[in-house]
Enzyme design. Structure first.
Site, PDB file in Angstrom:
ATOM      1  CG  PHE A  53      -2.171  -0.749   1.107  1.00  0.00           C
ATOM      2  CD1 PHE A  53      -2.444  -1.480  -0.035  1.00  0.00           C
ATOM      3  CD2 PHE A  53      -3.099  -0.732   2.132  1.00  0.00           C
ATOM      4  CE1 PHE A  53      -3.625  -2.198  -0.149  1.00  0.00           C
ATOM      5  CE2 PHE A  53      -4.290  -1.447   2.021  1.00  0.00           C
ATOM      6  CZ  PHE A  53      -4.547  -2.185   0.875  1.00  0.00           C
ATOM      7  NE  ARG A  54       0.501   3.270   5.506  1.00  0.00           N
ATOM      8  CZ  ARG A  54      -0.392   2.323   5.661  1.00  0.00           C
ATOM      9  NH1 ARG A  54      -0.135   1.106   5.210  1.00  0.00           N
ATOM     10  NH2 ARG A  54      -1.555   2.557   6.236  1.00  0.00           N
ATOM     11  CD  GLN A 101       0.713  -5.318   9.723  1.00  0.00           C
ATOM     12  OE1 GLN A 101       0.192  -4.227   9.703  1.00  0.00           O
ATOM     13  NE2 GLN A 101       2.013  -5.481   9.598  1.00  0.00           N
ATOM     14  CB  VAL A 129      -6.289  -9.714   3.691  1.00  0.00           C
ATOM     15  CG1 VAL A 129      -6.424  -8.790   4.893  1.00  0.00           C
ATOM     16  CG2 VAL A 129      -5.985  -8.896   2.438  1.00  0.00           C
ATOM     17  CG  HIS A 187      -5.066  -6.376   9.406  1.00  0.00           C
ATOM     18  ND1 HIS A 187      -4.069  -5.616   8.833  1.00  0.00           N
ATOM     19  CD2 HIS A 187      -5.200  -5.912  10.683  1.00  0.00           C
ATOM     20  CE1 HIS A 187      -3.616  -4.736   9.722  1.00  0.00           C
ATOM     21  NE2 HIS A 187      -4.276  -4.911  10.847  1.00  0.00           N
ATOM     22  CB  CYS A 221     -27.044 -11.777   9.611  1.00  0.00           C
ATOM     23  SG  CYS A 221     -26.843 -12.849   8.175  1.00  0.00           S
ATOM     24  CB  SER A 281       4.836   1.008   6.334  1.00  0.00           C
ATOM     25  OG  SER A 281       3.456   0.901   6.619  1.00  0.00           O
TER      26      SER A 281
HETATM   27  P1  NAD Z   1       2.512  -1.183   3.796  1.00  0.00           P
HETATM   28  O1  NAD Z   1       2.188  -1.111   2.343  1.00  0.00           O
HETATM   29  O2  NAD Z   1       2.096  -0.051   4.654  1.00  0.00           O
HETATM   30  O3  NAD Z   1       4.092  -1.317   3.972  1.00  0.00           O
HETATM   31  C1  NAD Z   1       4.809  -2.303   3.285  1.00  0.00           C
HETATM   32  C2  NAD Z   1       6.270  -2.179   3.689  1.00  0.00           C
HETATM   33  O4  NAD Z   1       6.944  -3.273   3.111  1.00  0.00           O
HETATM   34  C3  NAD Z   1       6.930  -0.894   3.180  1.00  0.00           C
HETATM   35  O5  NAD Z   1       7.572  -0.245   4.253  1.00  0.00           O
HETATM   36  C4  NAD Z   1       7.943  -1.399   2.150  1.00  0.00           C
HETATM   37  O6  NAD Z   1       9.182  -0.717   2.249  1.00  0.00           O
HETATM   38  C5  NAD Z   1       8.163  -2.827   2.567  1.00  0.00           C
HETATM   39  N1  NAD Z   1       8.469  -3.727   1.448  1.00  0.00           N
HETATM   40  C6  NAD Z   1       7.962  -3.757   0.202  1.00  0.00           C
HETATM   41  N2  NAD Z   1       8.469  -4.775  -0.506  1.00  0.00           N
HETATM   42  C7  NAD Z   1       9.339  -5.408   0.331  1.00  0.00           C
HETATM   43  C8  NAD Z   1      10.188  -6.542   0.198  1.00  0.00           C
HETATM   44  N3  NAD Z   1      10.259  -7.244  -0.940  1.00  0.00           N
HETATM   45  N4  NAD Z   1      10.919  -6.916   1.261  1.00  0.00           N
HETATM   46  C9  NAD Z   1      10.894  -6.204   2.435  1.00  0.00           C
HETATM   47  N5  NAD Z   1      10.125  -5.129   2.600  1.00  0.00           N
HETATM   48  C10 NAD Z   1       9.350  -4.737   1.573  1.00  0.00           C
HETATM   49  O7  NAD Z   1       1.945  -2.566   4.343  1.00  0.00           O
HETATM   50  P2  NAD Z   1       1.584  -3.031   5.843  1.00  0.00           P
HETATM   51  O8  NAD Z   1       2.476  -2.361   6.831  1.00  0.00           O
HETATM   52  O9  NAD Z   1       1.501  -4.505   5.813  1.00  0.00           O
HETATM   53  O10 NAD Z   1       0.141  -2.427   6.098  1.00  0.00           O
HETATM   54  C11 NAD Z   1      -0.754  -2.369   5.088  1.00  0.00           C
HETATM   55  C12 NAD Z   1      -2.170  -2.758   5.382  1.00  0.00           C
HETATM   56  O11 NAD Z   1      -2.726  -3.111   4.138  1.00  0.00           O
HETATM   57  C13 NAD Z   1      -2.342  -3.961   6.247  1.00  0.00           C
HETATM   58  O12 NAD Z   1      -3.523  -3.776   6.946  1.00  0.00           O
HETATM   59  C14 NAD Z   1      -2.564  -5.129   5.274  1.00  0.00           C
HETATM   60  O13 NAD Z   1      -3.587  -5.970   5.742  1.00  0.00           O
HETATM   61  C15 NAD Z   1      -3.036  -4.469   4.013  1.00  0.00           C
HETATM   62  N6  NAD Z   1      -2.374  -4.998   2.794  1.00  0.00           N
HETATM   63  C16 NAD Z   1      -2.292  -6.348   2.634  1.00  0.00           C
HETATM   64  C17 NAD Z   1      -1.674  -6.869   1.501  1.00  0.00           C
HETATM   65  C18 NAD Z   1      -1.555  -8.365   1.386  1.00  0.00           C
HETATM   66  O14 NAD Z   1      -2.392  -9.078   1.938  1.00  0.00           O
HETATM   67  N7  NAD Z   1      -0.541  -8.876   0.690  1.00  0.00           N
HETATM   68  C19 NAD Z   1      -1.171  -6.011   0.513  1.00  0.00           C
HETATM   69  C20 NAD Z   1      -1.308  -4.627   0.702  1.00  0.00           C
HETATM   70  C21 NAD Z   1      -1.912  -4.153   1.854  1.00  0.00           C
HETATM   71 ZN    ZN Z   2     -27.083 -11.617   6.298  1.00  0.00          ZN
END
Ligand code: NAD
Ligand code: ZN
Length: 324
Positions: free
Chosen positions: A118-119, A184, A186, A202, A213, A270
């Site tokens: 995401f970030r 975290q 999903v 999550h 429901c 992140s």
């Molecule tokens: P985030 O996007 O906020 O941060 C991801 C972090 O991972 C960043 O700091 C980045 O520098 C680092 N990163 C990216 N590629 C990498 C790699 N190959 N090796 C090491 N580090 C790497 O994600 P978050 O902190 O997990 O939070 C995001 C929210 O969004 C959570 O609630 C999550 O459930 C959800 N999300 C989930 C997925 C998934 O299920 N794969 C994907 C995107 C977001």
């Molecule tokens: Zn229902």
């Protein structure tokens, strides 16, 4: 005769030391003498030595000095080179000597499988703003956008496979090297790589339920925009949306496991999403992070490895196997 050696020299300041017959060290700074490394650090803490240019570090203290540099958040290349620290070797060493290792993963764990995060700047969410569309308000006020985003994510996830990092963690769980794995994420890439017990903080995209429901429904029903058979409510994946609380049982279990840990390994997050970003502070022992970009908590960790999750895990695994 004095056997005084240089323990740490940075610009004009020199911490000396004398090894005693029993192998312990006596540290000398100007006219002060202390008998423990903690004592030496207490003296050093009066000076901004981490910000000075390093000249020499005694081989026996390289790792301890490096830990202080990392804690202070000054990951200066000069210190790193002088301390000769191979961080991956340090991580492997900690894992080998840990009794209760817990792992916490985030989106960065799966980017090497092709799932965008995401970030980071590599987060490829051009069509959707994930923070808006993953919010409870969007589900309730703009179900069309919500349904479209998650159907898209489900279709995209069908194309991806677990990466080498997921497989290393699954193997470490199997060999009892990792006692508890929380994520975290999903998607179910940890399970698909062979992990059996995964705490989904999550929730998971695999499970569909009624928003009203809670009756279970199929993925197909959600993708086809059907309504709940029991009450006519809208269907949704059983995940935690922004603005929703975490499942309390999973949260408490994860908290307790992390408290119990003597090594918490955090991978690819992140640490900007609450309350999960409070978990590292509950850690009972060392905390290590593998992440590509900086996080707001880096200076609190005992070890920060700036690298790609799968690559670092593979390298760590190789070292652990060599040591077997
Ligand atoms: P985030 O996007 O906020 O941060 C991801 C972090 O991972 C960043 O700091 C980045 O520098 C680092 N990163 C990216 N590629 C990498 C790699 N190959 N090796 C090491 N580090 C790497 O994600 P978050 O902190 O997990 O939070 C995001 C929210 O969004 C959570 O609630 C999550 O459930 C959800 N999300 C989930 C997925 C998934 O299920 N794969 C994907 C995107 C977001
Ligand atoms: Zn229902």
């Amino acid at each position: 005769m004095s056997n005084k050696e240089v323990i740490l020299q940075a610009d004009g300041m020199i911490l000396g030391g004398e090894k005693q017959e029993d192998g312990t060290w006596q540290f000398i700074y100007e006219d002060e003498v202390v008998h423990t490394w903690t004592g030496a650090l207490r003296i050093l803490s009066r000076y901004p030595w981490q910000t000075l240019s390093p000249v020499a570090v005694h081989p026996e203290f390289r790792f301890l000095v490096w830990r202080e540099i990392e804690k202070a958040g000054c990951t200066l290349d000069k210190w790193r080179a002088l301390c000769g620290i191979d961080e991956v070797a340090a991580l492997a060493d900690w894992i080998a000597n840990s009794v209760y290792t817990v792992v916490l993963t985030g989106a960065g764990m799966s980017t090497e499988s092709g799932v965008p995060d995401f970030r980071s700047q590599r987060g490829l969410w051009t069509k959707y703003d994930p923070f808006t569309v993953s919010h409870i308000d969007t589900l309730e006020k703009d179900y069309g956008a919500f349904q479209e985003f998650y159907s898209y994510r489900m279709r995209e996830l069908k194309k991806v496979k677990p990466n080498a990092g997921h497989r290393v963690l699954a193997r470490w769980q199997k060999h009892d090297i990792v006692k508890y794995l929380a994520t975290q994420n999903v998607e179910n890439l940890h399970q698909r790589a062979g992990s059996v017990n995964v705490a989904h903080l999550h929730g998971g995209l695999e499970m569909i339920r009624c928003h009203i429901c809670h009756s279970a429904a199929s993925k197909e029903a959600f993708i086809e925009k059907e309504l709940c058979m029991a009450c006519g409510g809208q269907l949704r994946p059983d995940i935690v949306l922004f603005g929703e609380p975490l499942p309390q049982d999973i949260w408490h279990a994860a908290f307790q496991e992390i408290e119990k840990s003597d090594l918490l390994l955090i991978i690819g997050t992140s640490l900007q999403v609450a309350p999960v970003n409070q978990l590292p502070r509950a850690a009972g022992g060392r905390v290590a992070l593998i992440n590509l970009d900086e996080t707001p908590f880096d200076s609190e960790f005992d070890l920060v490895i700036r690298g790609k999750a799968a690559e670092v895990l593979l390298e760590t695994d190789k070292l652990l196997r060599q040591a077997e």
